[in-house]
Scaffold this motif. Structure first.
Motif, PDB file in Angstrom:
ATOM      1  N   ASP A 106       0.818  -1.200   0.000  1.00 30.74           N
ATOM      2  CA  ASP A 106       0.000   0.000   0.000  1.00 30.74           C
ATOM      3  C   ASP A 106       0.852   1.250   0.000  1.00 30.74           C
ATOM      4  O   ASP A 106       0.606   2.182  -0.744  1.00 30.74           O
ATOM      5  CB  ASP A 106      -0.923  -0.020   1.216  1.00 30.74           C
ATOM      6  CG  ASP A 106      -1.909  -1.182   1.128  1.00 30.74           C
ATOM      7  OD1 ASP A 106      -2.202  -1.600   0.001  1.00 30.74           O
ATOM      8  OD2 ASP A 106      -2.356  -1.653   2.164  1.00 30.74           O
TER       9      ASP A 106
ATOM     10  N   LEU B 216       2.404   1.766  -3.469  1.00 25.13           N
ATOM     11  CA  LEU B 216       1.464   2.292  -4.449  1.00 25.13           C
ATOM     12  C   LEU B 216       1.210   3.767  -4.206  1.00 25.13           C
ATOM     13  O   LEU B 216       1.207   4.575  -5.120  1.00 25.13           O
ATOM     14  CB  LEU B 216       0.137   1.542  -4.369  1.00 25.13           C
ATOM     15  CG  LEU B 216       0.073   0.231  -5.127  1.00 25.13           C
ATOM     16  CD1 LEU B 216      -1.314  -0.354  -4.986  1.00 25.13           C
ATOM     17  CD2 LEU B 216       0.408   0.426  -6.588  1.00 25.13           C
ATOM     18  N   ARG B 217       1.015   4.085  -2.954  1.00 24.14           N
ATOM     19  CA  ARG B 217       0.724   5.476  -2.665  1.00 24.14           C
ATOM     20  C   ARG B 217       1.941   6.330  -2.952  1.00 24.14           C
ATOM     21  O   ARG B 217       1.841   7.428  -3.448  1.00 24.14           O
ATOM     22  CB  ARG B 217       0.269   5.618  -1.211  1.00 24.14           C
ATOM     23  CG  ARG B 217      -1.158   5.145  -1.021  1.00 24.14           C
ATOM     24  CD  ARG B 217      -1.592   5.279   0.399  1.00 24.14           C
ATOM     25  NE  ARG B 217      -0.845   4.366   1.249  1.00 24.14           N
ATOM     26  CZ  ARG B 217      -0.835   4.440   2.562  1.00 24.14           C
ATOM     27  NH1 ARG B 217      -1.506   5.375   3.167  1.00 24.14           N
ATOM     28  NH2 ARG B 217      -0.158   3.582   3.269  1.00 24.14           N
TER      29      ARG B 217
ATOM     30  N   TYR C  93     -10.623   2.797  -4.187  1.00 20.57           N
ATOM     31  CA  TYR C  93     -10.960   1.470  -3.674  1.00 20.57           C
ATOM     32  C   TYR C  93     -12.066   1.622  -2.651  1.00 20.57           C
ATOM     33  O   TYR C  93     -12.341   2.716  -2.169  1.00 20.57           O
ATOM     34  CB  TYR C  93      -9.730   0.763  -3.114  1.00 20.57           C
ATOM     35  CG  TYR C  93      -9.011   1.497  -2.019  1.00 20.57           C
ATOM     36  CD1 TYR C  93      -8.009   2.412  -2.303  1.00 20.57           C
ATOM     37  CD2 TYR C  93      -9.330   1.257  -0.690  1.00 20.57           C
ATOM     38  CE1 TYR C  93      -7.345   3.086  -1.295  1.00 20.57           C
ATOM     39  CE2 TYR C  93      -8.669   1.921   0.328  1.00 20.57           C
ATOM     40  CZ  TYR C  93      -7.677   2.840   0.017  1.00 20.57           C
ATOM     41  OH  TYR C  93      -7.032   3.503   1.020  1.00 20.57           O
TER      42      TYR C  93
ATOM     43  N   ASN D  24      -9.394  -2.467   0.449  1.00 23.68           N
ATOM     44  CA  ASN D  24      -9.125  -2.741  -0.955  1.00 23.68           C
ATOM     45  C   ASN D  24      -8.901  -4.226  -1.218  1.00 23.68           C
ATOM     46  O   ASN D  24      -8.556  -4.620  -2.306  1.00 23.68           O
ATOM     47  CB  ASN D  24      -7.919  -1.930  -1.394  1.00 23.68           C
ATOM     48  CG  ASN D  24      -6.816  -1.987  -0.356  1.00 23.68           C
ATOM     49  OD1 ASN D  24      -6.697  -2.967   0.369  1.00 23.68           O
ATOM     50  ND2 ASN D  24      -6.017  -0.939  -0.298  1.00 23.68           N
TER      51      ASN D  24
ATOM     52  N   TYR E 202      -9.487  -2.301  -7.760  1.00 20.99           N
ATOM     53  CA  TYR E 202      -9.292  -0.859  -7.871  1.00 20.99           C
ATOM     54  C   TYR E 202     -10.176  -0.314  -8.984  1.00 20.99           C
ATOM     55  O   TYR E 202     -10.174  -0.847 -10.102  1.00 20.99           O
ATOM     56  CB  TYR E 202      -7.823  -0.516  -8.202  1.00 20.99           C
ATOM     57  CG  TYR E 202      -6.896  -0.809  -7.054  1.00 20.99           C
ATOM     58  CD1 TYR E 202      -6.873   0.007  -5.930  1.00 20.99           C
ATOM     59  CD2 TYR E 202      -6.072  -1.921  -7.082  1.00 20.99           C
ATOM     60  CE1 TYR E 202      -6.050  -0.274  -4.857  1.00 20.99           C
ATOM     61  CE2 TYR E 202      -5.243  -2.218  -6.012  1.00 20.99           C
ATOM     62  CZ  TYR E 202      -5.239  -1.384  -4.899  1.00 20.99           C
ATOM     63  OH  TYR E 202      -4.428  -1.677  -3.834  1.00 20.99           O
TER      64      TYR E 202
HETATM   65  C1  LIG Z   1      -5.706  -0.503   1.216  1.00 20.27           C
HETATM   66  O1  LIG Z   1      -6.504  -0.414   2.367  1.00 20.27           O
HETATM   67  C2  LIG Z   1      -5.808   0.010   3.510  1.00 20.27           C
HETATM   68  C3  LIG Z   1      -6.740  -0.066   4.682  1.00 20.27           C
HETATM   69  O2  LIG Z   1      -8.049  -0.157   4.318  1.00 20.27           O
HETATM   70  C4  LIG Z   1      -5.314   1.418   3.299  1.00 20.27           C
HETATM   71  O3  LIG Z   1      -4.610   1.861   4.420  1.00 20.27           O
HETATM   72  C5  LIG Z   1      -4.411   1.433   2.112  1.00 20.27           C
HETATM   73  O4  LIG Z   1      -4.011   2.729   1.827  1.00 20.27           O
HETATM   74  C6  LIG Z   1      -5.092   0.828   0.903  1.00 20.27           C
HETATM   75  N1  LIG Z   1      -4.137   0.648  -0.152  1.00 20.27           N
HETATM   76  C7  LIG Z   1      -4.141   1.313  -1.267  1.00 20.27           C
HETATM   77  C8  LIG Z   1      -3.072   0.989  -2.214  1.00 20.27           C
HETATM   78  O5  LIG Z   1      -4.981   2.101  -1.552  1.00 20.27           O
END
Ligand SMILES: *[C@@H]1O[C@H](CO)[C@@H](O)[C@H](O)[C@H]1NC(C)=O
Ligand SMILES: *[C@@H]1O[C@H](CO)[C@@H](O)[C@H](O)[C@H]1NC(C)=O
Ligand SMILES: *[C@@H]1O[C@H](CO)[C@@H](O)[C@H](O)[C@H]1NC(C)=O
Ligand SMILES: *[C@@H]1O[C@H](CO)[C@@H](O)[C@H](O)[C@H]1NC(C)=O
Ligand SMILES: *[C@@H]1O[C@H](CO)[C@@H](O)[C@H](O)[C@H]1NC(C)=O
Ligand SMILES: *[C@@H]1O[C@H](CO)[C@@H](O)[C@H](O)[C@H]1NC(C)=O
Ligand SMILES: *[C@@H]1O[C@H](CO)[C@@H](O)[C@H](O)[C@H]1NC(C)=O
Ligand SMILES: *[C@@H]1O[C@H](CO)[C@@H](O)[C@H](O)[C@H]1NC(C)=O
Ligand SMILES: *[C@@H]1O[C@H](CO)[C@@H](O)[C@H](O)[C@H]1NC(C)=O
Ligand SMILES: *[C@@H]1O[C@H](CO)[C@@H](O)[C@H](O)[C@H]1NC(C)=O
Ligand SMILES: *[C@@H]1O[C@H](CO)[C@@H](O)[C@H](O)[C@H]1NC(C)=O
Ligand SMILES: *[C@@H]1O[C@H](CO)[C@@H](O)[C@H](O)[C@H]1NC(C)=O
Length: 524
Positions: free
Chosen positions: A72, A75-76, A91, A96, A284
């Motif tokens: 995560d 990706l962010r 998501y 997600n 997504y």
């Molecule tokens: C996926 O979900 C988690 C918790 O719900 C969140 O913290 C995270 O940012 C999400 N991941 C992405 C890549 O969006």
């Protein structure tokens, strides 16, 4: 809606799984949750009656959660650093992750939050139908709790309890059953019938807020007004074996949520799903894939659009086969269904190249081509299968077999059910791929993916050797879905790991995983 093709094809003979799984079948959903899901889902399950700590061990899955978190962040980070992607991906606000649940039709599920105050639901993800519906103001719905769900208690949606719900009147452009309306301002009714026997949902359409989050360092909550079905009457599989808490139609038609998100400018008109072989996945919205993915165009019939793709050939081990066929890509179908001639060509070629002895035919098993494993066998060599799509791209089948353990024997089967007419690429054939449903460009895209990883990051090997994937009953007390480990020429070596005792399966498999150092996955 009634006129569209609404696919949702479950294992008709789901009884066989229960029969094979015997007494362990009941707790399956609990076990699923137990081992695999994110904190968010765990909290959700606990809030719905799951016992904290009872069936939810914290130990042993630390790496797994850590890996998810790394994914995560990566990706962010990419979005943050690059800043080049104008389209934010979305998501579900409630998480997600998707997860395959064998006791509920072997489909992939996600939790979604809806309404004000928000309520969460565990919905099955179905690219073979269009409407999102929830059990709602029930006249005939699945039970909200059952041994099959573990300790979880599901919620029922009620528009009158949500301050953001609105009725969808008969004169709405979403209303297809106008002919059943008494007045333009009455609520629009809907009926969706699915391919699975006698399976349907009916009720009235409503509008409410569905919550998403943006894929950003600090995710923003997106409150998207969407149209859904208030499902007052469900029949067939929805009453017991599948989608007891709602179905999330992701089909091509305009009522489908991806379309609503795109038409209102919340996301690009595309979404992706990634199903890893251990049963965990990702979804997504707005994901248009990557430039290096393989693609093939959809064959769109505008009078009933589906995710229909064409095949021009198949590579099965060392043989190349010509076909001219099409198939619908359907996450709502548990296993792949093929009709002749594609079925015969693929399965006969597979059969010719398999080394194990054919399992004696068994009317309870819907798969025709099954092979016995010897007592200590922990690996099989299978022909590699690629489907050649229109345009020439190879669609690889990473997980062609289903491993079944019964009291008497262990055997594996080619995971294709013979169909009389329709071809369906079910969720088992999407394993190990990030599949992109690009509705804007009308192409299907795919790329080999570890669903735990960021799309273009090879620096994130998720080490699943530890325990991330804890064993749980699949088709038997000890059913595992083997994962391809090595490709040698035209064959794939698959390692099958089987615990020796049903009661200590967890420990045994852990040990064996370490011993032979492979990533083991299981079919849930
Ligand atoms: C996926 O979900 C988690 C918790 O719900 C969140 O913290 C995270 O940012 C999400 N991941 C992405 C890549 O969006
Ligand atoms: C859902 O409601 C809870 C309170 O019941 C709140 O904490 C949470 O933030 C809400 N979720 C969303 C996505 O708004
Ligand atoms: C539906 O009818 C109402 C009046 O009953 C009207 O205000 C509304 O604009 C109509 N909607 C559409 C889409 O025609
Ligand atoms: C529907 O419209 C009719 C007149 O057009 C009105 O009499 C009736 O009260 C309306 N019903 C609702 C539920 O709004
Ligand atoms: C179909 O479902 C209806 C309603 O649940 C039930 O009355 C009927 O007996 C079912 N038919 C079959 C063939 O299962
Ligand atoms: C498109 O769908 C309609 C309605 O189901 C069907 O009658 C027609 O044959 C289809 N056309 C093609 C080219 O498949
Ligand atoms: C899929 O597309 C092919 C080729 O256009 C067509 O013949 C077939 O009828 C379509 N299948 C469905 C279910 O729409
Ligand atoms: C794999 O199969 C192809 C035909 O599909 C054949 O040309 C090739 O030699 C085979 N490779 C190996 C290593 O067997
Ligand atoms: C498939 O169609 C192509 C062209 O339409 C044709 O050349 C080929 O022989 C067909 N193959 C089979 C197996 O029918
Ligand atoms: C293809 O593979 C099968 C079994 O692996 C083998 O018997 C056959 O000889 C091979 N055919 C060719 C042309 O290599
Ligand atoms: C299957 O397709 C992949 C590319 O996706 C390719 O690397 C592999 O060689 C193909 N295997 C066969 C047997 O055609
Ligand atoms: C398991 O992963 C750890 C790192 O997390 C590594 O040190 C170890 O060698 C791995 N074991 C096997 C058998 O791959």
């Amino acid at each position: 809606m009634a006129s569209s093709l609404s696919l949702l094809l479950l294992f008709a003979a789901s009884g066989i799984f229960l029969a094979i799984a015997g007494s362990t079948a009941g707790a399956t959903l609990g076990l699923d949750f137990h081992h695999r899901f994110s904190d968010r889902v765990r909290r959700w399950a606990e809030a719905h009656g799951g016992l904290p700590g009872g069936w939810w061990p914290e130990k042993g899955s630390v790496e797994y959660y850590a890996a998810l978190a790394r994914h995560d962040r990566t990706l962010r980070g990419r979005v943050l650093a690059g800043g080049s992607d104008p389209n934010e991906e979305l998501y579900f606000a409630d998480g997600n992750a998707t997860f395959r649940i064998s006791s509920l039709g072997f489909l992939h599920y996600a939790t979604v939050a809806l309404g004000s105050p928000n309520v969460t639901f565990l919905v099955a993800l179905d690219t073979g139908s269009d409407l999102f519906w929830l059990p709602c103001d029930c006249r005939s719905c699945a039970p909200t709790s059952s041994p099959d769900y573990g300790n979880i208690k599901f919620d029922i949606y009620s528009p009158s309890q949500s301050s953001t719900s609105k009725k969808v009147p008969c004169n709405s452009s979403f209303c297809e059953l106008k002919s059943s309306c008494s007045a333009a301002n009455s609520s629009c009714p809907y009926v969706v019938k699915y391919v699975s026997d006698n399976t349907s949902s009916s009720g009235v359409l409503v509008e409410d807020i569905l919550y998403f989050k943006t894929e950003e360092t600090i995710p923003k909550v997106v409150k998207a007004p969407i149209v859904l079905g208030c499902g007052q009457v469900q029949t067939g599989a929805f009453l017991n074996s599948a989608a007891p808490n709602g179905l999330f139609g992701l089909g091509m038609d305009k009522v489908s949520v991806p379309n609503v998100l795109a038409s209102k400018g919340y996301a690009s008109n595309s979404f992706s799903m990634c199903f890893s072989s251990d049963g965990l996945g990702r979804i997504y919205f707005g994901d248009t894939g990557s430039s290096d993915q393989e693609e093939t165009p959809f064959d769109v019939n505008h009078s009933h659009p589906t995710y229909n793709i064409s095949f021009i050939g198949m590579e099965v081990g060392n043989s190349s086969i010509d076909v001219n066929s099409s198939a619908i890509v359907d996450s709502g179908t548990s296993f792949t269904y093929l009709a002749d001639p594609m079925y015969a060509k693929l399965s006969e070629s597979f059969h010719a190249q398999v080394q194990e002895k054919r399992h004696e035919s068994d009317a309870d098993i819907p798969f025709e081509y099954c092979y016995d494993l010897s007592a200590n066998q922990n690996s099989v060599l299978l022909p590699t299968i690629n489907l050649t799509t229109k345009g020439g791209s190879q669609f690889p089948i990473n997980d062609p077999i289903i491993l079944i353990n019964s009291e008497q024997s262990s055997f594996y089967c080619l995971g294709i059910v013979k169909s009389s007419n329709l071809n369906i690429i079910g969720q088992n054939f999407m394993t190990g791929l990030r599949v992109v449903f690009d509705r804007e460009r009308l192409v299907l895209g795919w790329k080999e993916a570890d669903c735990y990883e960021a799309e273009d990051s090879s620096t994130l090997p998720v080490n699943r050797n530890q325990s991330s994937i804890a064993p749980a009953p699949a088709f038997g007390p000890n059913g595992y879905n083997p994962e391809a480990t090595k490709q040698r020429g035209n064959t794939t070596q698959v390692t099958v790991l089987r615990p020796s005792s049903s009661h200590s399966s967890h420990l045994n498999s852990m040990k064996s995983v370490l011993l032979i150092s492979i990533v083991l996955s299981l079919a849930i």
